[in-house]
Design a protein around this motif. Structure first.
Motif, PDB file in Angstrom:
ATOM      1  N   CYS A 188      31.325 -33.038  29.505  1.00 30.75           N
ATOM      2  CA  CYS A 188      31.491 -34.135  30.455  1.00 30.75           C
ATOM      3  C   CYS A 188      31.720 -33.592  31.862  1.00 30.75           C
ATOM      4  O   CYS A 188      32.501 -32.661  32.046  1.00 30.75           O
ATOM      5  CB  CYS A 188      32.704 -34.984  30.060  1.00 30.75           C
ATOM      6  N   CYS A 214      33.391 -34.977  35.036  1.00 33.84           N
ATOM      7  CA  CYS A 214      34.246 -36.136  35.310  1.00 33.84           C
ATOM      8  C   CYS A 214      34.097 -36.625  36.749  1.00 33.84           C
ATOM      9  O   CYS A 214      33.853 -35.833  37.667  1.00 33.84           O
ATOM     10  CB  CYS A 214      35.699 -35.779  35.044  1.00 33.84           C
ATOM     11  N   ASP A 240      37.219 -35.363  27.893  1.00 35.22           N
ATOM     12  CA  ASP A 240      36.482 -36.636  27.854  1.00 35.22           C
ATOM     13  C   ASP A 240      36.754 -37.485  29.108  1.00 35.22           C
ATOM     14  O   ASP A 240      36.507 -38.689  29.117  1.00 35.22           O
ATOM     15  CB  ASP A 240      36.820 -37.418  26.587  1.00 35.22           C
ATOM     16  N   CYS A 247      32.326 -39.986  27.813  1.00 36.11           N
ATOM     17  CA  CYS A 247      33.199 -39.444  28.855  1.00 36.11           C
ATOM     18  C   CYS A 247      34.126 -40.546  29.370  1.00 36.11           C
ATOM     19  O   CYS A 247      34.456 -40.579  30.575  1.00 36.11           O
ATOM     20  CB  CYS A 247      32.378 -38.817  29.978  1.00 36.11           C
TER      21      CYS A 247
END
Lengths: 480, 480
Positions: free
Chosen positions: B31, B33, B41, B12
């Protein structure tokens, strides 16, 4: 991983377990034995041991999880979910919530569509959150919290303990059935009921009444599932679904958004949500529950509990001194729900607890709890449930060892009753024959009963065993 | 195991993480975030994103646990600790308790010898348990709960929320310093203080005063350890020791047996103890904390926090509009305690939060919180801490990303201050030269400030840009 495998390979004779976080001896975890078992490998049954039938510790499901050890294990990395919140800002895993909805759909015991779900540290935590959320801040007097006797003791203990200005425990629901004072009420409805297993409905009605449905035991292990519950506020707990009482995990299913939000605030300010490792583990356990054709755990649990209830009620049916609740056989819809033909769940009589009643004749000055205590059984006193002291709750959801020991003691108790009749008959014969010594051998070994029987014999045979001259010293009261 | 490894291998971009219990896309965890980062990502920094400096989410320690992933992971079997209780009947792991005593001994921040230890679901849970246990049931009026401003907002929110008959929140300690009414008091003492990092002592004295010492931040990451604390009731939390806020685990160290027992009852009736998987995991984490020479985690944490505090205070030192708390350099005994020569901990200035003050000149009708909000920083409002609206708390304990973004915005803010001086100068020149159009280019890109500056220019140059004829339409207020 190596640690975990090492600990699960330690043998405790089927009467105990070693744990990763248990005591160590020479660096190795030691067996923690079930009640009444001892020795380094738990192989020794301790004589005259107190049998625990008090707590509703649901370890009857442990063998299922031992059998499914591989699929139910989880690995938690050191960096897993360190944050206070999930990435959506909540304290609740959306994935876990989805699994809970699936479990209810597969069992057919509750409707979750369009409802809110909140997590808490077990039903205990959620009960107070719900009482808090439903109590009226607008009312001039505190909201009255009530429950129908016999009720789960925590309702009263918890509500009184927190001593809030907003609500007070006000005892048995039936006392308020015709209340015209416009008081606000919260009625706790437990279905199936703890302690007696009966299906219950709310009693109070009207605009000032809110209800909390405690459905902890509404699973196929404990009761026939007759229809999906669809109440305003329903509480469930993992401990009674999968047996993981130590995980402290429960959930509430709520209709009203405002109530849901108030319960969220309660969780924020009491604990700031449920541990992330617990939520991760619960999800894994529910995956196992849902796996296969979604019936394996229920079948194990149901068969275990049905077997226990049938054994216990059979023994008690021979007794005139002890009786237990009568439960109606009911059709269980769960067998249709899972869409696999099975006779297991069709017509059911089953219960998590025996709600034992001692007949007044044997109580004398004692409570039923004390009568059982004298034969080394610890139950839970009826008075704690708002009932009278003729009642005691016996837990059937504990380990196989605990149940076997309980059944053994209950068997003895009923045998004594049969033998007592024999003693009375013998005494009458003795009285007639005017003998001065007696060798009595009964069929059971109940040391604590010796004194009682001796006194009973004295009374019955006062002409044979006069108190003043001690002629009865040769009496052998050994019970084998 | 395979699952756990798969999830930790998902990349990530260093701006997020995938979790076992996260959302799935095509059956694979995605992922999650960090704030202000996006994309599958997490590689995309989102423009104009709100920087979170509100919550004290201690994720600054996450990199340490990623680095120690192997030694800090645990495997939990499906059958692990299903029971309500440990085999000694308690809800608390004796082994974990021993580890906690060792951690305090190794850091030298609290004396635990001869004291009782109790667990709760984080400091939040223990705070209310302590208030409940210390409040006087005998007194005719509720016990007064007080704290010195600025104080941790939960003290007030929680105490008021539970609305107990036994205790009430009564604001700032200093208001009760000369109280002669024989009221009973509970004084909450937070040391180092949240929000301002100052070491605090109890203020109130006398036989009717009980104290709760909240020592959540008394660890080498956040403050110099000057001496082991030895107070009647001390509260600590895992979230501020190892960074595992999501685990909801804290402990209290208690002198008095009666208080300890009342807190145990509180735990019984609120949650029936702390989850067994959490207790198992905490033990594993503490083993890592204690391993090696017992300083690795503290060194990482300390260096991170010291670095952040020094960067932030350096930027703010250039400002006349914003200032932060002044902390005295102190000698830290921890470096002796661990008996390894190190310059790291010797003389320390460090803090978990910036307690930011806005000078009145820039507030106008706004709070300092609002001033920061306009430049996309969310802090925590001073009023929540019982302070006035010139103050705002900025959290420095969050992820590296959060801190970097915070520092960037603070840098801009201070740059604006320098540029604002330039605008004022330009305006004066314009007024003198009586020009009718202006092309202004400042050195920063603060879109939210555009309107403010436009109004400022209007006021300053009313003869140049009269409101009625719109001659100022050609002004370019782009800030790069």
């Amino acid at each position: 991983m190596t640690e975990a495998e090492a600990v699960s390979s330690i043998s405790c004779s089927g009467h105990g377990k070693a744990f990763l976080d248990g005591l160590l001896l020479h660096g190795k975890p030691v067996c923690e034995c079930n009640m009444c078992y001892g020795g380094s490998d738990c192989s020794q049954l301790q004589p005259d041991c107190m049998v625990d039938a008090d707590s509703g510790d649901p370890t009857f499901l442990e063998p299922f999880w031992v059998k499914n050890a591989a699929s139910s294990a989880i690995v938690i990395a050191g960096w897993h979910r360190m944050s206070y919140e999930y990435s959506d800002g909540s304290l609740i895993s959306e994935e876990l919530k989805a699994h809970i909805r699936n479990v209810h759909a597969s069992v057919g015991n509750a409707i979750t569509d369009g409802k809110y779900i909140i997590f808490g540290a077990g039903a205990t935590h959620l009960l107070n959150a719900a009482v808090h959320a439903l109590s009226s801040k607008a009312s001039s007097s505190p909201t009255k919290v009530v429950a129908s006797t016999p009720y789960y003791p925590v309702y009263k203990e918890q509500t009184e303990f927190f001593n809030s200005e907003d609500y007070k425990f006000n005892g048995d629901t039936s006392m308020w059935n015709n209340d015209t004072s416009n008081s606000t009420f919260i009625e706790l409805v437990t279905s199936p009921n703890n302690p007696d297993g009966h299906m219950k409905k709310a009693v109070l009605q009207g605009q000032f009444v809110k209800t909390i449905h405690d459905l902890a035991y509404y699973w196929p292990h404990f009761t026939p599932i007759v229809a999906p519950a669809d109440e305003d506020l329903m509480i469930f707990t993992l401990s009674k679904l999968t047996g993981h009482a130590g995980s402290r995990f429960g959930w509430a299913i709520i209709n009203d958004e405002a109530v849901y939000k108030r319960m969220l605030t309660y969780m924020d300010l009491s604990t700031y949500g449920v541990s992330r490792e617990t939520q991760l583990r619960v999800m894994k356990l529910l995956k196992v529950v849902l796996s296969g054709n979604g019936r394996e755990m229920y079948e194990f649990g149901h068969n275990t509990m049905k077997n226990r209830w049938s054994k216990l009620s059979k023994v008690l049916s021979q007794s005139k001194r002890f009786s237990t609740q009568k439960l109606k056989p009911q059709h269980c819809s769960f067998s249709q729900q899972i869409r696999t033909p099975s006779s297991e769940f069709h017509i059911d009589v089953i219960a998590a607890f025996a709600w034992l009643k001692c007949e007044t004749s044997i109580l004398e000055d004692r409570s039923c709890y004390e009568v059982l205590k004298e034969v080394n059984i610890t139950g839970r006193e009826g008075s704690l449930f708002g009932a009278d002291n003729r009642y005691v709750r016996l837990s059937l959801v504990r380990s196989e060892d605990d149940f076997d020991l309980l059944l053994r003691q209950i068997n003895k108790l009923v045998s004594v009753e049969i033998n007592d009749k024999h003693v009375a008959t013998t005494s009458t014969i003795l009285r007639q024959s005017n003998e001065t010594t007696l060798l009595l051998t009964a069929g059971v070994n109940v040391v604590n009963r010796t004194l009682d029987l001796r006194m009973e014999l004295e009374t019955l045979n006062s002409n044979i065993f006069p108190r003043q001259n001690g002629l009865y010293t040769t009496i052998d009261l050994s019970f084998n």
